[in-house]
Design a protein around this motif. Structure first.
Motif, mmCIF file in Angstrom:
data_model
loop_
_atom_site.group_PDB
_atom_site.id
_atom_site.type_symbol
_atom_site.label_atom_id
_atom_site.label_comp_id
_atom_site.label_asym_id
_atom_site.label_seq_id
_atom_site.Cartn_x
_atom_site.Cartn_y
_atom_site.Cartn_z
ATOM 1 N N MET A 1 0.698 -0.703 0.280
ATOM 2 C CA MET A 1 -0.205 0.266 -0.080
ATOM 3 C C MET A 1 1.267 1.230 0.390
ATOM 4 O O MET A 1 2.223 0.924 0.847
ATOM 5 C CB MET A 1 -0.486 -0.150 1.096
ATOM 6 N N VAL A 2 0.094 2.331 -0.835
ATOM 7 C CA VAL A 2 1.141 3.555 -0.722
ATOM 8 C C VAL A 2 -0.177 4.481 -0.256
ATOM 9 O O VAL A 2 -0.350 4.576 -0.038
ATOM 10 C CB VAL A 2 1.325 3.979 -2.540
ATOM 11 N N THR A 69 -2.721 7.295 12.592
ATOM 12 C CA THR A 69 -2.827 6.320 13.129
ATOM 13 C C THR A 69 -3.404 4.770 12.048
ATOM 14 O O THR A 69 -2.730 4.301 11.485
ATOM 15 C CB THR A 69 -3.294 5.595 14.758
ATOM 16 N N VAL A 70 -4.470 5.892 11.890
ATOM 17 C CA VAL A 70 -5.047 4.701 10.665
ATOM 18 C C VAL A 70 -4.573 4.958 9.368
ATOM 19 O O VAL A 70 -4.655 4.059 9.049
ATOM 20 C CB VAL A 70 -6.447 5.300 10.795
ATOM 21 N N ALA A 71 -4.454 6.085 9.229
ATOM 22 C CA ALA A 71 -3.835 6.620 7.383
ATOM 23 C C ALA A 71 -2.301 5.504 7.253
ATOM 24 O O ALA A 71 -1.973 5.027 6.327
ATOM 25 C CB ALA A 71 -3.227 7.905 7.717
ATOM 26 N N PHE A 72 -1.540 5.108 8.439
ATOM 27 C CA PHE A 72 -0.370 4.243 8.013
ATOM 28 C C PHE A 72 -1.023 2.525 8.918
ATOM 29 O O PHE A 72 -0.250 2.185 8.406
ATOM 30 C CB PHE A 72 0.751 4.496 9.221
ATOM 31 N N GLN A 73 -1.199 2.358 8.593
ATOM 32 C CA GLN A 73 -2.015 1.143 8.402
ATOM 33 C C GLN A 73 -1.624 0.225 7.265
ATOM 34 O O GLN A 73 -2.376 -0.105 6.523
ATOM 35 C CB GLN A 73 -3.789 0.529 8.734
ATOM 36 N N ASN A 113 5.979 2.999 12.105
ATOM 37 C CA ASN A 113 5.496 1.713 11.354
ATOM 38 C C ASN A 113 6.385 1.013 10.190
ATOM 39 O O ASN A 113 6.505 0.293 9.282
ATOM 40 C CB ASN A 113 4.384 2.212 10.307
ATOM 41 N N ASN A 114 7.848 0.825 10.362
ATOM 42 C CA ASN A 114 8.582 0.442 9.478
ATOM 43 C C ASN A 114 8.413 0.308 8.278
ATOM 44 O O ASN A 114 8.395 -0.156 7.044
ATOM 45 C CB ASN A 114 9.050 -0.565 9.759
ATOM 46 N N ILE A 115 8.169 1.870 7.970
ATOM 47 C CA ILE A 115 8.067 2.382 5.890
ATOM 48 C C ILE A 115 9.088 2.020 5.557
ATOM 49 O O ILE A 115 10.357 2.094 5.764
ATOM 50 C CB ILE A 115 7.641 3.848 5.866
ATOM 51 N N GLU A 116 9.227 1.544 4.434
ATOM 52 C CA GLU A 116 10.166 1.014 3.304
ATOM 53 C C GLU A 116 11.349 1.898 2.400
ATOM 54 O O GLU A 116 12.688 2.330 3.173
ATOM 55 C CB GLU A 116 9.781 -0.217 2.133
ATOM 56 N N LYS A 117 10.181 3.109 1.976
ATOM 57 C CA LYS A 117 10.968 3.908 1.742
ATOM 58 C C LYS A 117 10.040 5.289 2.235
ATOM 59 O O LYS A 117 8.767 5.821 1.704
ATOM 60 C CB LYS A 117 11.196 3.849 0.436
#
Length: 336
Positions: A1-2, A69-73, A113-117
């Motif tokens: 998800m982006v 919080t919800v947006a980053f799920q 949230n450990n976002i990849e990039k």
């Protein structure tokens, strides 16, 4: 998800279209439902109504931590395009709140949230200053805090500091610094006013120079960089250094309108912003022309784009072609 912030803005809306055309699952945040209509109109302008329906909209605000919080799920990649663009001194606190604090929140959530990039859309306003022996501003030009910088530039520079902090704490980041971005849609604000004002009949021009770039080039480079192994870098996104005179007259030509013929000299724009300041304070109105805007109209800043061109061999669309294509869409949505 982006996840895309600023999806109801000019660059963000074009980015959403590009992401969906390339098969990404996209979530975009919004602050009020009415703003989504601007993005929908852009998709309709490109005849891509079906793609618009694939956007997952989430109500959130980058300055409101609980809403994020919800947006980053279940998000892996983040494009942070949201920002306040203002050169009105009255908006200093808002600029710092939205552009710096909001970006800090996005970085903190990305780390948690450990976002990849993470891709941040900055501005050429946040680049450094040329030295006496230099001609072009580059990604390596150093920011001199003793030089005069408007509040918008300071806020974007401050936001970049937050992004670099994120990198130091383990986040994979990319920063892009676009020049003045031109392209279809959003003709009632920002750079879109070049077209709507010229369509109504605009007589004035200045000879200041800055970097211009097409919005399609900006979002394509952002997309390609996020898909690449490149990280921890920032890139100046400028197609050409062009004068406002040339840009305005080219727009007029493509809209079949009379070209601006009155050269607004420095003393004229300085008088204009002073009069506007007085009127805005007396009648509690928003400034239409500020001291910073007046100064930028006559500045002759030049920006180098060799870094992105050398890295990926990217060929920017010439600005006259950008204007030509934009004018076609403008007339499509504003038939005579």
């Amino acid at each position: 998800m982006v996840l895309v912030t600023g999806g109801t803005g000019f660059i963000g809306a074009h980015l959403l279209l590009h992401l969906l055309k390339n098969g990404d699952n996209v979530r975009a945040i919004y602050r009020n439902r009415e703003a989504i209509n601007k993005t929908k109109k852009l998709f309709l302008l490109y005849e891509e109504a079906s793609l618009f329906e694939k956007i997952e909209w989430v109500e959130a605000d980058i300055t409101d931590i609980p809403s994020l919080t919800v947006a980053f799920q279940e998000v892996q990649y983040v494009y942070h395009c949201a920002a306040l663009v203002s050169f009105d001194p009255k908006d200093e606190n808002k600029l710092r709140k939205i552009n710096i604090e909001g970006t800090a929140n996005m970085i903190n959530f990305s780390l948690a949230n450990n976002i990849e990039k993470f891709c941040y859309v900055s501005s050429i306003a946040a680049l450094g200053d040329v030295l006496p022996n230099e001609k072009y501003i580059t990604e390596d030009s150093e920011w001199n805090p003793e030089n005069a910088h408007n509040d918008y530039a300071i806020s974007k520079y401050g936001a970049e500091i937050e992004v670099w902090r994120g990198q130091q704490e383990g986040l994979s980041i990319i920063i892009v610094n676009p020049g003045v971005v031109l392209g279809p849609g959003f003709f009632n604000d920002g750079s879109g006013l070049f077209f709507s004002n010229m369509d109504k009949g605009f007589s004035f021009y200045t000879k200041g120079t800055t970097g211009f770039v097409g919005v399609d080039d900006v979002v394509k480079i952002m997309f390609d960089l996020m898909k690449s192994s490149v990280e921890g870098e920032r890139f100046t996104l400028v197609s050409e250094n062009v004068s406002f005179e040339t840009v305005l007259k080219t727009i007029a030509q493509n809209l079949n309108k009379k070209a601006p013929s009155v050269y607004a000299k420095r003393w004229m724009t300085e008088m204009a912003w002073r009069c506007d300041w007085l009127v805005s304070h007396l009648f509690f109105m928003k400034s239409k022309i500020t001291k910073a805007m007046s100064k930028s109209m006559h500045a002759t800043d030049l920006y180098a784009n060799e870094k992105i061109k050398n890295l990926v061999g990217f060929d920017f669309l010439p600005i006259d072609e950008v204007i030509k294509n934009t004018a076609v869409h403008f007339k499509k949505g504003n038939p005579e």
